[in-house]
Design a protein around this motif. Structure first.
Motif, PDB file in Angstrom:
ATOM      1  N   GLU A  48       0.822  -1.217   0.000  1.00 33.47           N
ATOM      2  CA  GLU A  48       0.000   0.000   0.000  1.00 33.47           C
ATOM      3  C   GLU A  48       0.853   1.263   0.000  1.00 33.47           C
ATOM      4  O   GLU A  48       0.625   2.212   0.760  1.00 33.47           O
ATOM      5  CB  GLU A  48      -0.991  -0.002   1.167  1.00 33.47           C
ATOM      6  N   ILE A  49       1.863   1.252  -0.861  1.00 28.94           N
ATOM      7  CA  ILE A  49       2.711   2.422  -1.068  1.00 28.94           C
ATOM      8  C   ILE A  49       2.865   2.626  -2.570  1.00 28.94           C
ATOM      9  O   ILE A  49       2.519   1.749  -3.369  1.00 28.94           O
ATOM     10  CB  ILE A  49       4.111   2.259  -0.419  1.00 28.94           C
ATOM     11  N   SER A  50       3.397   3.762  -2.975  1.00 30.77           N
ATOM     12  CA  SER A  50       3.653   4.008  -4.391  1.00 30.77           C
ATOM     13  C   SER A  50       5.009   3.408  -4.783  1.00 30.77           C
ATOM     14  O   SER A  50       5.878   3.214  -3.919  1.00 30.77           O
ATOM     15  CB  SER A  50       3.675   5.509  -4.660  1.00 30.77           C
ATOM     16  N   PRO A  51       5.205   3.121  -6.076  1.00 31.98           N
ATOM     17  CA  PRO A  51       6.528   2.644  -6.504  1.00 31.98           C
ATOM     18  C   PRO A  51       7.656   3.609  -6.126  1.00 31.98           C
ATOM     19  O   PRO A  51       8.750   3.182  -5.781  1.00 31.98           O
ATOM     20  CB  PRO A  51       6.373   2.525  -8.025  1.00 31.98           C
ATOM     21  N   SER A  52       7.375   4.919  -6.178  1.00 34.52           N
ATOM     22  CA  SER A  52       8.426   5.881  -5.815  1.00 34.52           C
ATOM     23  C   SER A  52       8.798   5.760  -4.341  1.00 34.52           C
ATOM     24  O   SER A  52       9.966   5.911  -3.971  1.00 34.52           O
ATOM     25  CB  SER A  52       7.984   7.310  -6.140  1.00 34.52           C
ATOM     26  N   THR A  53       7.808   5.475  -3.495  1.00 31.38           N
ATOM     27  CA  THR A  53       8.103   5.256  -2.076  1.00 31.38           C
ATOM     28  C   THR A  53       8.916   3.975  -1.901  1.00 31.38           C
ATOM     29  O   THR A  53       9.846   3.926  -1.089  1.00 31.38           O
ATOM     30  CB  THR A  53       6.798   5.165  -1.260  1.00 31.38           C
TER      31      THR A  53
END
Length: 202
Positions: free
Chosen positions: A52-57
């Motif tokens: 539940e995070i973005s790829p950038s994170t």
């Protein structure tokens, strides 16, 4: 002109704990996906979605998918525990006492996850070659610990030779444990180090 009040900042310790928690969660989801659908078939986007995070994170915590498996969260604990062992213990005695300490302190769920990570590392050809660099770094870490315990220099030939021997038997133990899903890696590693301590009789 009045200045606006400074934004409250989190204490460094709390911030680092949050980062460690997020990193552990990403690794946990990555290992689950690798188990379910295979390492090669799993993408960074899938890991990020599961966590539940973005790829950038994701990339703020791990530079590559490979890094989620190679990251060993217990390395700092091992070093800290090894340094804290009683000074009368020999370097190899301190090493064995450290492994026993970690075994006693680690919750069963975390240790099972760590065993899965180790098996994956040694079974996937892409990862097995990369982990060799980590073992090479281990020589430096062990040489530093032995130097502190013996009062000798970390680059002393015999100190580094000892560190290389330990890394060799530990690597052999990990490779053997990876072939057996029921193997207790710490027990096998302790047997390997005990064999080294005894002079490696055949």
């Amino acid at each position: 002109m009045t200045s606006s009040p400074a934004e409250p900042t989190e204490p460094v310790g709390l911030r680092e704990r949050k980062k460690a928690k997020t990193r552990a969660a990403i690794q946990r989801h990555a290992l689950r996906l690798f188990d379910e659908q295979g390492y090669s078939a799993t993408t960074v986007d899938q890991i990020a979605a599961a966590a539940e995070i973005s790829p950038s994170t994701f990339f703020r915590y791990f530079p590559t998918k490979e890094a989620t498996v190679l990251y060993d969260p217990f390395d700092p604990l091992l070093v800290e525990a090894a340094v804290a062992q009683p000074p009368e213990l020999s370097p190899i005695g301190a090493l064995r006492a450290t492994m026993n300490f970690i075994r006693e302190q680690l919750p069963a769920g975390e240790w099972e996850r760590e065993r899965r990570r180790q098996r994956l590392v040694f079974r996937e050809p892409e990862l097995r070659s990369a982990v060799m660099d980590k073992f090479a770094e281990g020589i430096d870490v062990l040489a530093g610990l032995a130097a502190r315990r013996t009062g000798r220099a970390a680059d002393d030939f015999e100190v580094r030779n000892w560190a290389g021997a330990v890394v060799g038997v530990v690597l052999a133990a990990f490779l053997g444990a990876a072939a057996d899903p029921e193997a207790d890696t710490l027990v096998i590693v302790d047997r390997a180090v005990a064999h080294l301590e005894a002079g490696m009789p055949l």
